[in-house]
Design a protein around this motif. Structure first.
Motif, mmCIF file in Angstrom:
data_model
loop_
_atom_site.group_PDB
_atom_site.id
_atom_site.type_symbol
_atom_site.label_atom_id
_atom_site.label_comp_id
_atom_site.label_asym_id
_atom_site.label_seq_id
_atom_site.Cartn_x
_atom_site.Cartn_y
_atom_site.Cartn_z
ATOM 1 N N THR A 152 1.031 -1.033 -0.072
ATOM 2 C CA THR A 152 0.166 -0.044 0.007
ATOM 3 C C THR A 152 0.777 1.368 0.157
ATOM 4 O OG1 THR A 152 -0.294 -0.179 2.371
ATOM 5 C CG2 THR A 152 -1.925 -1.030 1.141
ATOM 6 N N ILE A 154 -9.627 -2.730 -0.022
ATOM 7 C CA ILE A 154 -8.407 -1.865 -0.273
ATOM 8 C C ILE A 154 -7.769 -1.741 -1.587
ATOM 9 C CG2 ILE A 154 -7.736 -1.999 2.206
ATOM 10 C CD1 ILE A 154 -5.310 -3.667 1.051
ATOM 11 N N ARG A 203 -6.055 1.279 -2.616
ATOM 12 C CA ARG A 203 -4.776 1.638 -2.094
ATOM 13 C C ARG A 203 -3.758 0.677 -2.296
ATOM 14 N NH1 ARG A 203 -6.594 1.189 3.987
ATOM 15 N NH2 ARG A 203 -4.361 1.740 4.108
ATOM 16 N N ILE A 204 -3.936 0.012 -3.097
ATOM 17 C CA ILE A 204 -2.600 -1.150 -3.495
ATOM 18 C C ILE A 204 -1.900 -0.620 -4.622
ATOM 19 C CG2 ILE A 204 -2.175 -3.429 -4.414
ATOM 20 C CD1 ILE A 204 -4.703 -4.560 -3.011
#
Length: 417
Positions: free
Chosen positions: A142, A182, A185-186
Motif C-alpha cells: 500500500t 483496499i 490503495r494497493i
C-alpha cells in the motif's frame, strides 16, 4: 549411529524424521510436554520461498532509525546491557550492503526451493494433514516506495528459480477478492503461485507421531543443562527430568533448540550469532467466508503474514529484539488486529483474537547454521529466524546427509563444510 536431537520444534522433529529414514537410531529431547509447543506453536504458517529478502538490506538502517520511537513498529530494538544483543546488532548492520543482501537472498531462496520440495515429499509419504493450502502467496503493497523497493529483489528471486511475478492492483484483487476493500490503495503486488501455507504445530506433532511409529524415541519434559566433553568431542548431554539428573549419551548430537541454541553453545565456548527476535501472532475465527482470504498474504509494509488455517485466520509478524522474555506487548498485539481489521473488516471476529508470542532464532543475515561444529560429533541445525517452517524439511534433509557422510543436494553455504 545413535543420534541425540536437542529440540522438538519443527526443525528438530524433521531432523529426527530424515535421520531415521537414513537408518539411524534417534532420540529427541525437549523440555515441553509434546512437540511443537514453543516457536512452532502459532507462527505465521507460510511455506514462503518468496519471502526471501533478509531484514538486513540497504534500506534497513534508515527504517530502523525511524522506528526507534514507535512502540508498534515492525522491527523494535530495545537496547539492553547484553553484549550478545549489541554484537548481533553490529553484525546486522554489516549485512546491510547490496552485495551481502544479494548473497543472503541466494542462500535463502536455494534452501527454500529445496525445502519446499522435501516437504511435499514428506506429505506424500505420510499423508499428514495440517490445514495445508497450495494457493500461493501474494505480497501486497500500500506504499508505492515499498513496492518499488521490492522489484529488484523479486527479479533476483526469479533468476534463482522462485517464480515471484509482479502484478498490478487489479490482478491482485482478482487473485484474492478479500483485498477488495483496499483495492484503491494497493500500489502493486507480487504473486508466487507455488508457495504454500499450513499449521506448523499440527505438522510438527503429526510428524512426531509418525517418527515415533518409525522407531524414534522422544524424551519430553527433559531440560538440557549442559555437556560432558573432551577437547574436540561431546561425550554426553546433562539433562534434568522430573527432578532427576541424567547424562544422555550418543554417537552424535544435533543442536536444534532455536534461540536457546546460542546459550547452550556458549557453555562449549562455541559462538553462534543467534539472538531471539520476539514475534507476535493472532489467531481469529472466520466470520464471513466471502470476505475471508484463501490465498496466503504478506503485507510487506507492516511486515505481517496472513495464513488461512481451516476455519481460523492466523496473522503474524513484527520483531522485537529485547531478550528472552515472551511477555506479550499488547500495544504490538493491538497493532496487528488494527491493521488486519482495516484491510478486511468482515473476514473474522477481530474482537476474539488470541494473542501469542514466540522467540524466533534470528541470525543477522537471516541465513541459518546448518552443518558441522568444531566438535567432531556435534552438528548444528538452528538459527532459522522467521523461516523455520519454510526451511525445516530442507535443512533436516541436508543435516541428515551431512551426518551420514554425504553432500546435500542443494547449493548452500553449509557451516563447517
Amino acid at each position: 549411529m545413535h543420534i541425540l536431537v536437542l529440540g522438538a520444534g519443527v526443525v528438530g522433529v524433521t531432523t529426527a524424521w530424515f535421520l531415521r529414514k537414513q537408518g539411524h537410531e534417534v532420540t529427541v529431547v525437549d523440555r515441553q510436554s509434546k512437540a511443537g509447543l514453543e516457536t512452532s506453536y502459532a507462527n505465521g504458517g507460510q511455506i514462503s520461498v518468496s519471502h526471501a529478502e533478509p531484514w538486513a538490506n540497504p534500506s534497513a538502517p534508515l527504517k530502523i532509525l525511524k522506528w526507534l520511537t514507535q512502540p508498534d513498529a515492525p522491527l523494535l530494538f530495545r537496547p539492553g546491557l547484553d553484549p550478545a544483543q549489541w554484537r548481533w546488532a553490529l553484525s546486522f548492520l554489516m549485512q546491510c550492503t547490496s552485495a551481502r543482501a544479494a548473497h543472503n537472498i541466494r542462500q535463502i531462496v536455494n534452501l527454500g526451493l529445496y525445502s519446499r520440495a522435501q516437504l511435499q515429499a514428506v506429505r506424500q509419504d505420510t499423508g499428514i494433514e495440517y490445514d495445508q493450502l497450495e494457493k500461493g502467496i501474494l505480497h501486497f503493497y500500500t506504499n508505492p516506495k515499498e513496492f518499488e523497493g521490492a522489484l529488484a529483489p523479486s527479479r533476483l528471486m526469479r533468476d534463482l528459480g522462485c517464480d515471484r511475478q509482479v502484478v498490478d492492483a487489479a490482478r491482485a484483487v482478482e487473485l484474492e477478492p478479500a483485498l477488495s476493500p483496499i483495492r484503491d490503495r494497493i500500489a502493486g503486488a507480487t504473486y508466487t503461485a507455488s508457495d504454500e501455507s499450513g499449521d506448523a504445530r499440527k505438522f510438527t506433532q503429526g510428524l512426531a507421531r509418525k517418527a515415533e511409529e518409525a522407531g524414534v524415541t522422544f524424551l519430553y519434559g527433559t531440560e538440557v543443562l549442559g555437556f560432558d566433553r573432551t577437547r574436540d568431542r561431546i561425550l554426553g548431554v546433562q539433562t534434568l527430568r522430573e527432578g532427576h539428573y541424567e547424562m544422555l549419551r550418543a554417537d552424535a548430537y544435533v543442536l536444534s533448540l532455536g534461540s536457546f541454541s546460542a546459550l547452550l553453545a556458549r557453555k562449549l565456548g562455541l559462538f553462534l550469532n543467534i539472538y531471539p527476535a520476539k514475534g507476535y501472532s493472532i489467531t481469529v475465527p472466520v466470520k464471513n467466508e466471502d470476505a475471508a482470504f484463501r490465498v496466503s498474504l504478506i503485507d510487506d509494509e507492516y511486515k505481517l503474514v496472513y495464513s488461512r488455517l481451516g476455519d481460523r485466520i492466523r496473522v503474524a509478524g513484527t520483531a522485537e529484539l529485547s531478550g528472552y522474555s515472551r511477555t506479550l506487548n499488547y500495544t504490538r498485539c493491538r497493532a496487528i488486529v488494527r491493521r488486519t481489521a482495516e484491510i478486511m473488516p468482515e473476514a473474522a471476529y477481530w474482537d476474539k483474537a488470541e494473542f501469542w508470542s514466540g522467540l524466533r532464532p534470528a541470525t543477522p543475515s537471516n541465513v541459518p547454521y546448518i552443518g558441522k561444529s568444531h566438535f567432531g560429533n556435534l552438528y548444528l541445525n538452528t538459527g532459522h529466524g522467521t523461516l523455520g517452517w519454510t526451511h525445516s524439511c530442507g535443512s533436516a534433509a541436508a543435516i541428515a546427509d551431512i551426518i551420514s557422510g554425504r553432500r546435500p543436494q542443494v547449493d548452500f553455504s553449509f557451516t563447517g563444510l
